[in-house]
Motif scaffolding. Sequence first.
Motif, mmCIF file in Angstrom:
data_model
loop_
_atom_site.group_PDB
_atom_site.id
_atom_site.type_symbol
_atom_site.label_atom_id
_atom_site.label_comp_id
_atom_site.label_asym_id
_atom_site.label_seq_id
_atom_site.Cartn_x
_atom_site.Cartn_y
_atom_site.Cartn_z
ATOM 1 N N GLY A 426 0.799 -1.217 0.000
ATOM 2 C CA GLY A 426 0.000 0.000 0.000
ATOM 3 C C GLY A 426 0.834 1.270 0.000
ATOM 4 O O GLY A 426 0.495 2.248 -0.670
ATOM 5 N N GLY A 427 1.928 1.276 0.755
ATOM 6 C CA GLY A 427 2.798 2.444 0.781
ATOM 7 C C GLY A 427 3.445 2.713 -0.562
ATOM 8 O O GLY A 427 3.565 3.870 -0.987
ATOM 9 N N PHE A 428 3.850 1.654 -1.259
ATOM 10 C CA PHE A 428 4.445 1.824 -2.584
ATOM 11 C C PHE A 428 3.419 2.386 -3.570
ATOM 12 O O PHE A 428 3.725 3.242 -4.401
ATOM 13 C CB PHE A 428 4.966 0.487 -3.120
ATOM 14 N N ILE A 429 2.176 1.889 -3.487
ATOM 15 C CA ILE A 429 1.126 2.381 -4.372
ATOM 16 C C ILE A 429 0.867 3.863 -4.094
ATOM 17 O O ILE A 429 0.629 4.652 -5.012
ATOM 18 C CB ILE A 429 -0.162 1.551 -4.192
ATOM 19 N N GLY A 430 0.942 4.256 -2.817
ATOM 20 C CA GLY A 430 0.782 5.665 -2.473
ATOM 21 C C GLY A 430 1.861 6.527 -3.096
ATOM 22 O O GLY A 430 1.578 7.597 -3.653
ATOM 23 N N TRP A 431 3.115 6.088 -3.014
ATOM 24 C CA TRP A 431 4.217 6.824 -3.652
ATOM 25 C C TRP A 431 4.012 6.914 -5.159
ATOM 26 O O TRP A 431 4.205 7.978 -5.757
ATOM 27 C CB TRP A 431 5.554 6.126 -3.369
ATOM 28 N N LEU A 432 3.642 5.796 -5.780
ATOM 29 C CA LEU A 432 3.416 5.786 -7.223
ATOM 30 C C LEU A 432 2.315 6.776 -7.585
ATOM 31 O O LEU A 432 2.454 7.549 -8.548
ATOM 32 C CB LEU A 432 3.033 4.367 -7.673
ATOM 33 N N ALA A 433 1.228 6.751 -6.830
ATOM 34 C CA ALA A 433 0.082 7.614 -7.126
ATOM 35 C C ALA A 433 0.442 9.093 -7.031
ATOM 36 O O ALA A 433 0.053 9.892 -7.896
ATOM 37 C CB ALA A 433 -1.065 7.291 -6.174
ATOM 38 N N LEU A 434 1.197 9.480 -5.998
ATOM 39 C CA LEU A 434 1.484 10.909 -5.856
ATOM 40 C C LEU A 434 2.459 11.391 -6.934
ATOM 41 O O LEU A 434 2.390 12.550 -7.368
ATOM 42 C CB LEU A 434 1.977 11.231 -4.441
ATOM 43 N N ASN A 435 3.340 10.498 -7.423
ATOM 44 C CA ASN A 435 4.223 10.881 -8.525
ATOM 45 C C ASN A 435 3.465 10.972 -9.846
ATOM 46 O O ASN A 435 3.712 11.879 -10.652
ATOM 47 C CB ASN A 435 5.381 9.888 -8.647
ATOM 48 N N VAL A 436 2.539 10.041 -10.079
ATOM 49 C CA VAL A 436 1.692 10.102 -11.272
ATOM 50 C C VAL A 436 0.845 11.372 -11.234
ATOM 51 O O VAL A 436 0.698 12.080 -12.238
ATOM 52 C CB VAL A 436 0.788 8.857 -11.370
ATOM 53 N N THR A 437 0.281 11.669 -10.062
ATOM 54 C CA THR A 437 -0.550 12.863 -9.914
ATOM 55 C C THR A 437 0.260 14.123 -10.181
ATOM 56 O O THR A 437 -0.222 15.044 -10.854
ATOM 57 C CB THR A 437 -1.150 12.923 -8.496
ATOM 58 N N TYR A 438 1.510 14.164 -9.672
ATOM 59 C CA TYR A 438 2.319 15.351 -9.923
ATOM 60 C C TYR A 438 2.608 15.505 -11.410
ATOM 61 O O TYR A 438 2.560 16.626 -11.951
ATOM 62 C CB TYR A 438 3.652 15.320 -9.175
ATOM 63 N N ALA A 439 2.900 14.414 -12.108
ATOM 64 C CA ALA A 439 3.193 14.492 -13.543
ATOM 65 C C ALA A 439 2.008 15.098 -14.295
ATOM 66 O O ALA A 439 2.184 15.913 -15.208
ATOM 67 C CB ALA A 439 3.519 13.101 -14.085
ATOM 68 N N ARG A 440 0.778 14.718 -13.901
ATOM 69 C CA ARG A 440 -0.412 15.287 -14.533
ATOM 70 C C ARG A 440 -0.610 16.746 -14.108
ATOM 71 O O ARG A 440 -0.987 17.597 -14.920
ATOM 72 C CB ARG A 440 -1.647 14.460 -14.159
#
Length: 555
Positions: A426-440
């Motif tokens: 879950g923590g890794f998915i959170g990191w992935l999500a916030l980086n994807v969100t920043y890219a957008r």
Amino acid sequence: MASKDKEEAVSSALSEKADNVAPPISDLCDEEKASFSTVEHDGVHDGVKRQLKQRHVQMIAIAGTIGTGLFLGSGGALRAAGPLGALMAYGLVGTVAYASLCSVAEMTTWAPISGSYPYYASRWVDPAFGFAVGWNSCYSLAISLPGEITAATILLTFWDHSREHLAAYTAAIAVLVITLNVFGVKYFGESEFYFSLIKISLIIGLILCGLVIDLGGAPNHDRIGFRYWKEPGALARANLVPNLHTDRFLAFISVVVQAAYSFQGMELIAVAASETESPRRNIAKAVHRVFYRILIFYIFGILIIGMCVPYNDTSLLQATGNAAQSPFVIAINRAGIKVLPHIINAAIFTSAFSAANSSLYCGSRILYGLALRGQAPPIFSYCTKRGLPLPAVAAIGSFCLLAFMNAGSGGGEKAFDWLVHLTTTGGFIGWLALNVTYARFWRGMTVQGYDLRKNVYHSRLQPYLSYWGIFWTSSFILISGFKVFFKFNFQDFLASYINIPLFLALFLGYRWSQGTKFRRAEDMDLVTGIPSIEETEVPEVPPQTIGEKIAAVVF
């Protein structure tokens, strides 16, 4: 002066679409306005208040990720990959953690509102993506709460070996954690401030102590130097394949995953942004210092234990859960120093307690943010007059009861361990999500003509930092359970990877039921409901006394 110019630029940008911005609280003075998170989010009143001060945010940012993963788990990393392998693994993960923090900090200083990165994901990627990210973070933190309480309880066995007292210790710790959160964010901030002071003092003291031991200053006067890098060596084997180099690489991979667990939790300052005084200024200050924290505390810490303890030391094989398994304590015992292990265990206990405290705080605020936007039952959007989302705190706090599974005998302990491992991704998915969100977010800001360099916080390495974070967090998710493929076990496989289909089910289910779509860059709403500089920032008072000037440098 530059900081003030940035604040004026952000305030101007947020005022460009004045008709879309939530109306100001006209009946309040400037200081009272700044005490509220904002007026409304998508038509829903946000009742939390900004009661975390600069020193709270600074200490949380500096010591937020320092915990049992560094104090205890680093011994397992040393044993698994050797001193060089562990050092490289922690160094790599440190860059990913820093990239992720820079991404979420930039979004947070633009929009310091409740819900944090799950809401940003809804707003700038897809509401379904935000729903999945929010619930993934919520249940991961809810499950980690009893895990941290259990870790704190086990640390007490350093002095009391009787299992008969585990239930009582578990109950006492759970009540204290819930009480601190029920009192409100002010008391949470104060407790985390002092816990962080203890953690920072401990890790600095251990690094200095390790350096003295390595240079021959201990009672045994044994000058070690880099002896253990030569014998038994700098790199260990995983004992998974016959080929030496491949096996060493697999050992390094296993420690990368372990190191990533140790760094999780640094996004706490983003979750706390809606309750932070002058959030834009204070979060920007905090993030600027994170790089040095990673370098000094983690990298130097791993380097020192690799110099003082050989990776094949039999003491590294014990898994007591208390200070006895810490490589720092092993080095101290080998050097013939008494008493210190007891002090270290006490300090590590406060670290585990702090982690439980933070899990309850973060989980409740994310649940509250979901409820504000209709993605969780509306009861969790209720907030008391003191700014406490009480139902959300009660809901996440109820998971403390799971810690009692580990206090009894029989199958409960094994079931609890499996439950905790179920959410480690879950923590890794959170990191992935916030980086994807920043890219957008970066894409939307660029297309719509905003200059991100004028934001209160901006990294010159963006958006490449977010791309770096996306690549490596995706890799961490895929390799988190790689060992199961060498000796397949269905339960371990399920525990390592069940979060992936669960996240996809949340995303696709919400998308299908609500008919949501990905946000196009030119259509992203970058202004509505985001408070201006005047609504959030309290004028900074220059330090006057010597004590205030020292505090300004430290905090």
